[in-house]
Design a protein around this motif. Structure first.
Motif, PDB file in Angstrom:
ATOM      1  N   GLU A 221      21.670  12.621 -40.206  1.00 41.39           N
ATOM      2  CA  GLU A 221      22.154  12.654 -41.971  1.00 41.39           C
ATOM      3  C   GLU A 221      20.821  13.446 -42.604  1.00 41.39           C
ATOM      4  O   GLU A 221      20.822  13.650 -43.334  1.00 41.39           O
ATOM      5  CB  GLU A 221      21.679  11.065 -41.937  1.00 41.39           C
ATOM      6  CG  GLU A 221      22.641  10.502 -41.440  1.00 41.39           C
ATOM      7  CD  GLU A 221      22.625   9.224 -41.580  1.00 41.39           C
ATOM      8  OE1 GLU A 221      21.618   8.648 -42.849  1.00 41.39           O
ATOM      9  OE2 GLU A 221      23.899   7.829 -41.695  1.00 41.39           O
ATOM     10  N   ASN A 222      19.120  13.861 -42.450  1.00 39.99           N
ATOM     11  CA  ASN A 222      18.528  14.577 -42.433  1.00 39.99           C
ATOM     12  C   ASN A 222      18.107  15.916 -42.365  1.00 39.99           C
ATOM     13  O   ASN A 222      16.703  16.304 -41.942  1.00 39.99           O
ATOM     14  CB  ASN A 222      16.890  13.632 -42.103  1.00 39.99           C
ATOM     15  CG  ASN A 222      17.322  12.076 -42.959  1.00 39.99           C
ATOM     16  OD1 ASN A 222      18.267  11.728 -43.992  1.00 39.99           O
ATOM     17  ND2 ASN A 222      16.656  11.118 -42.194  1.00 39.99           N
ATOM     18  N   ASN A 223      19.232  16.080 -40.958  1.00 45.16           N
ATOM     19  CA  ASN A 223      19.533  17.660 -40.835  1.00 45.16           C
ATOM     20  C   ASN A 223      18.678  17.498 -39.554  1.00 45.16           C
ATOM     21  O   ASN A 223      18.176  18.626 -38.920  1.00 45.16           O
ATOM     22  CB  ASN A 223      19.100  18.832 -41.599  1.00 45.16           C
ATOM     23  CG  ASN A 223      20.378  18.729 -43.081  1.00 45.16           C
ATOM     24  OD1 ASN A 223      21.109  19.533 -42.374  1.00 45.16           O
ATOM     25  ND2 ASN A 223      19.620  18.676 -44.101  1.00 45.16           N
ATOM     26  N   GLU A 224      18.077  16.923 -38.794  1.00 43.82           N
ATOM     27  CA  GLU A 224      17.192  16.755 -37.477  1.00 43.82           C
ATOM     28  C   GLU A 224      18.463  16.881 -36.459  1.00 43.82           C
ATOM     29  O   GLU A 224      19.423  16.753 -36.361  1.00 43.82           O
ATOM     30  CB  GLU A 224      16.714  15.179 -37.390  1.00 43.82           C
ATOM     31  CG  GLU A 224      17.295  14.258 -37.040  1.00 43.82           C
ATOM     32  CD  GLU A 224      18.263  13.028 -38.542  1.00 43.82           C
ATOM     33  OE1 GLU A 224      18.624  12.427 -38.002  1.00 43.82           O
ATOM     34  OE2 GLU A 224      18.337  14.450 -39.388  1.00 43.82           O
ATOM     35  N   LEU A 225      17.411  18.107 -35.210  1.00 40.63           N
ATOM     36  CA  LEU A 225      18.565  17.998 -34.399  1.00 40.63           C
ATOM     37  C   LEU A 225      18.319  17.272 -33.200  1.00 40.63           C
ATOM     38  O   LEU A 225      17.214  16.505 -33.000  1.00 40.63           O
ATOM     39  CB  LEU A 225      17.510  19.551 -33.876  1.00 40.63           C
ATOM     40  CG  LEU A 225      17.588  20.364 -34.305  1.00 40.63           C
ATOM     41  CD1 LEU A 225      17.100  21.976 -33.903  1.00 40.63           C
ATOM     42  CD2 LEU A 225      19.135  21.292 -34.154  1.00 40.63           C
ATOM     43  N   LEU A 226      19.217  16.604 -32.672  1.00 41.64           N
ATOM     44  CA  LEU A 226      19.502  16.006 -31.726  1.00 41.64           C
ATOM     45  C   LEU A 226      20.228  16.010 -31.082  1.00 41.64           C
ATOM     46  O   LEU A 226      21.532  17.274 -30.016  1.00 41.64           O
ATOM     47  CB  LEU A 226      20.787  14.586 -32.422  1.00 41.64           C
ATOM     48  CG  LEU A 226      20.170  13.706 -33.827  1.00 41.64           C
ATOM     49  CD1 LEU A 226      21.456  12.946 -33.835  1.00 41.64           C
ATOM     50  CD2 LEU A 226      18.733  13.044 -33.691  1.00 41.64           C
ATOM     51  N   MET A 227      20.101  15.927 -29.421  1.00 42.28           N
ATOM     52  CA  MET A 227      20.362  15.884 -28.370  1.00 42.28           C
ATOM     53  C   MET A 227      20.455  14.847 -27.127  1.00 42.28           C
ATOM     54  O   MET A 227      19.076  14.216 -27.235  1.00 42.28           O
ATOM     55  CB  MET A 227      19.931  17.209 -27.590  1.00 42.28           C
ATOM     56  CG  MET A 227      20.128  17.377 -26.305  1.00 42.28           C
ATOM     57  SD  MET A 227      18.957  18.642 -25.650  1.00 42.28           S
ATOM     58  CE  MET A 227      19.191  20.296 -26.979  1.00 42.28           C
ATOM     59  N   TYR A 228      21.711  14.471 -26.239  1.00 43.26           N
ATOM     60  CA  TYR A 228      21.528  13.297 -25.039  1.00 43.26           C
ATOM     61  C   TYR A 228      20.342  13.677 -24.297  1.00 43.26           C
ATOM     62  O   TYR A 228      20.127  15.473 -24.043  1.00 43.26           O
ATOM     63  CB  TYR A 228      22.577  13.227 -24.977  1.00 43.26           C
ATOM     64  CG  TYR A 228      23.444  12.853 -25.713  1.00 43.26           C
ATOM     65  CD1 TYR A 228      23.775  11.301 -25.713  1.00 43.26           C
ATOM     66  CD2 TYR A 228      24.477  13.076 -26.042  1.00 43.26           C
ATOM     67  CE1 TYR A 228      24.495  10.510 -26.458  1.00 43.26           C
ATOM     68  CE2 TYR A 228      25.675  12.756 -26.919  1.00 43.26           C
ATOM     69  CZ  TYR A 228      25.653  11.428 -26.941  1.00 43.26           C
ATOM     70  OH  TYR A 228      26.875  10.302 -27.466  1.00 43.26           O
ATOM     71  N   ASP A 229      19.602  12.690 -23.839  1.00 45.12           N
ATOM     72  CA  ASP A 229      18.614  13.032 -22.750  1.00 45.12           C
ATOM     73  C   ASP A 229      18.817  13.657 -21.916  1.00 45.12           C
ATOM     74  O   ASP A 229      18.799  14.562 -20.920  1.00 45.12           O
ATOM     75  CB  ASP A 229      18.017  11.268 -22.246  1.00 45.12           C
ATOM     76  CG  ASP A 229      17.319  11.025 -23.039  1.00 45.12           C
ATOM     77  OD1 ASP A 229      16.674  11.551 -23.687  1.00 45.12           O
ATOM     78  OD2 ASP A 229      17.146   9.031 -23.098  1.00 45.12           O
ATOM     79  N   LEU A 230      20.317  13.058 -20.620  1.00 42.81           N
ATOM     80  CA  LEU A 230      20.566  14.124 -20.463  1.00 42.81           C
ATOM     81  C   LEU A 230      20.517  15.821 -20.638  1.00 42.81           C
ATOM     82  O   LEU A 230      20.468  16.521 -18.993  1.00 42.81           O
ATOM     83  CB  LEU A 230      22.135  13.855 -19.317  1.00 42.81           C
ATOM     84  CG  LEU A 230      22.571  12.410 -19.161  1.00 42.81           C
ATOM     85  CD1 LEU A 230      24.033  11.747 -19.023  1.00 42.81           C
ATOM     86  CD2 LEU A 230      22.048  12.238 -17.712  1.00 42.81           C
ATOM     87  N   LEU A 231      20.992  16.480 -21.584  1.00 46.99           N
ATOM     88  CA  LEU A 231      21.146  16.909 -22.018  1.00 46.99           C
ATOM     89  C   LEU A 231      19.537  18.195 -22.295  1.00 46.99           C
ATOM     90  O   LEU A 231      19.885  19.237 -21.858  1.00 46.99           O
ATOM     91  CB  LEU A 231      22.359  17.829 -23.459  1.00 46.99           C
ATOM     92  CG  LEU A 231      23.777  17.650 -22.477  1.00 46.99           C
ATOM     93  CD1 LEU A 231      24.135  17.208 -24.333  1.00 46.99           C
ATOM     94  CD2 LEU A 231      23.908  18.923 -22.315  1.00 46.99           C
ATOM     95  N   LYS A 232      19.096  16.980 -22.822  1.00 52.50           N
ATOM     96  CA  LYS A 232      17.303  17.718 -22.390  1.00 52.50           C
ATOM     97  C   LYS A 232      17.010  17.951 -21.279  1.00 52.50           C
ATOM     98  O   LYS A 232      16.212  19.284 -20.830  1.00 52.50           O
ATOM     99  CB  LYS A 232      16.570  16.625 -23.231  1.00 52.50           C
ATOM    100  CG  LYS A 232      15.055  17.368 -23.116  1.00 52.50           C
ATOM    101  CD  LYS A 232      14.346  15.909 -23.915  1.00 52.50           C
ATOM    102  CE  LYS A 232      12.842  16.236 -23.631  1.00 52.50           C
ATOM    103  NZ  LYS A 232      12.012  15.718 -24.507  1.00 52.50           N
ATOM    104  N   THR A 233      17.018  17.536 -20.680  1.00 55.50           N
ATOM    105  CA  THR A 233      16.908  17.204 -19.020  1.00 55.50           C
ATOM    106  C   THR A 233      17.434  18.071 -18.132  1.00 55.50           C
ATOM    107  O   THR A 233      16.718  19.061 -17.565  1.00 55.50           O
ATOM    108  CB  THR A 233      17.019  15.715 -17.864  1.00 55.50           C
ATOM    109  OG1 THR A 233      16.107  15.212 -18.935  1.00 55.50           O
ATOM    110  CG2 THR A 233      16.978  15.922 -17.012  1.00 55.50           C
ATOM    111  N   LEU A 234      18.435  18.824 -18.593  1.00 55.46           N
ATOM    112  CA  LEU A 234      19.444  19.958 -18.039  1.00 55.46           C
ATOM    113  C   LEU A 234      18.844  21.285 -19.063  1.00 55.46           C
ATOM    114  O   LEU A 234      18.197  22.045 -18.066  1.00 55.46           O
ATOM    115  CB  LEU A 234      20.660  20.135 -18.784  1.00 55.46           C
ATOM    116  CG  LEU A 234      21.474  21.727 -18.392  1.00 55.46           C
ATOM    117  CD1 LEU A 234      21.342  21.804 -16.594  1.00 55.46           C
ATOM    118  CD2 LEU A 234      22.731  21.343 -18.789  1.00 55.46           C
ATOM    119  N   GLY A 235      18.266  20.912 -20.174  1.00 59.50           N
ATOM    120  CA  GLY A 235      17.543  22.477 -20.863  1.00 59.50           C
ATOM    121  C   GLY A 235      15.980  22.687 -19.877  1.00 59.50           C
ATOM    122  O   GLY A 235      15.564  23.815 -19.989  1.00 59.50           O
TER     123      GLY A 235
END
Length: 303
Positions: free
Chosen positions: A75-89
């Motif tokens: 809502e405040n233009n912040e970037l969100l990502m699931y933990d699974l995807l963060k781990t992948l990256g």
């Protein structure tokens, strides 16, 4: 889909997520890795300036990441990502090379620290983050960063720094009162993020920082003196902007939100040809100078 994957075997999870990653183009992949390693919770609009300057096409990239459900915008233009995807990256970056200095991104403190201290020339490291311990007296100079020839993003938390940096400089939570004199020639710097520091004075040589597009000094409650350009001064206590702010032609966003000491904008011909957004909410500014009407690209403002 991601909720179902939480119950799946790890090897299946990695396989499915890797398919989504591989479906991205090379630009969106770089944006994805930046977010996973450094930018979760950060305003995507600020990061977009860096991505745009490095020709990573942020708007189409962010759209692709959202379509693939690999990134969300809050809502405040912040970037969100699931933990699974963060781990992948992060794992993709870790697998680039066993030697940290040969990877594109360094966010693990010990690896980033040792890479800097070695002062070895490398074209691999593009982004680096350091988080120093509270009260640490370790400092970094341009000698440590000069060998990082492709560095475009630098994040230093609670660190002392000296020198002339290029690319993007993030010194959020750095405990400093005044930027060192050696930093007054930031000719190639595009982003300087100095949020929530104890800085009291911010001085730059006239004519420096010509490529700067983002200067963020939000919540700098002790900031009392500003001699040159700024474009994001949320919650600071400076009494006004210098006339020289009008010369910052590459400025796209100007935010003075919650700067309650500011009573007026400079009443002179503005040259902010690129300015698109302006936030003057919760300031003491009651009226805008006549020259504001010359800002052809201004889409809107909050007063």
């Amino acid at each position: 889909m991601l909720e179902k994957l939480k119950e799946a075997p790890p090897e299946k999870v990695e396989h499915v997520l890797k398919i989504s990653y591989n479906a991205l183009d090379k630009y969106a992949k770089q944006i994805f890795l930046d977010i996973a390693c450094f930018l979760i919770g950060k305003d995507w609009r600020i990061a977009s300036y860096m991505w745009k300057d490095y020709k990573l096409y942020p708007f189409s990239g962010i759209d692709a990441l959202q379509v693939m459900s690999t990134v969300k915008i809050g809502e405040n233009n912040e970037l969100l990502m699931y933990d699974l995807l963060k781990t992948l990256g992060t794992q993709i970056v870790l697998n680039e090379d066993r030697i940290p200095g040969n990877r594109s991104r360094l966010w693990v403190h010990n690896e980033a620290f040792s890479t800097l201290r070695k002062k070895e020339r490398t074209t691999k490291v593009e982004a680096l983050g350091l988080t120093c311990k509270e009260g640490s007296d370790e400092y970094f100079t341009s000698a440590e960063f000069a060998p990082l020839l492709k560095l475009r993003f630098l994040k230093l938390d609670r660190a002392i720094m000296r020198g002339d940096f290029t690319g993007s400089l993030n010194i959020k939570s750095t405990l400093i009162l005044r930027l060192p004199e050696e930093m007054n020639s930031l000719d190639n710097l595009k982003e300087l993020l100095n949020d929530k520091t104890t800085i009291r004075h911010l001085h730059f040589l006239r004519g420096s920082m010509r490529k700067l597009k983002i200067l963020s000094i939000s919540s700098c409650e002790n900031l009392a003196e500003l001699s040159e350009f700024t474009n994001c001064l949320d919650e600071s206590t400076i009494p006004g902007l210098p006339n020289s702010v009008k010369l910052l032609e590459g400025l796209a966003e100007l935010s003075l939100r919650d700067c309650q000491q500011i009573t007026a904008l400079p009443d002179s011909d503005w040259m902010l040809k690129s300015l698109q957004k302006m936030d003057l909410s919760n300031t003491r500014i009651k009226a805008l100078p006549e020259s504001i009407r010359n800002l052809d690209r201004l889409e809107g403002y909050h007063l």
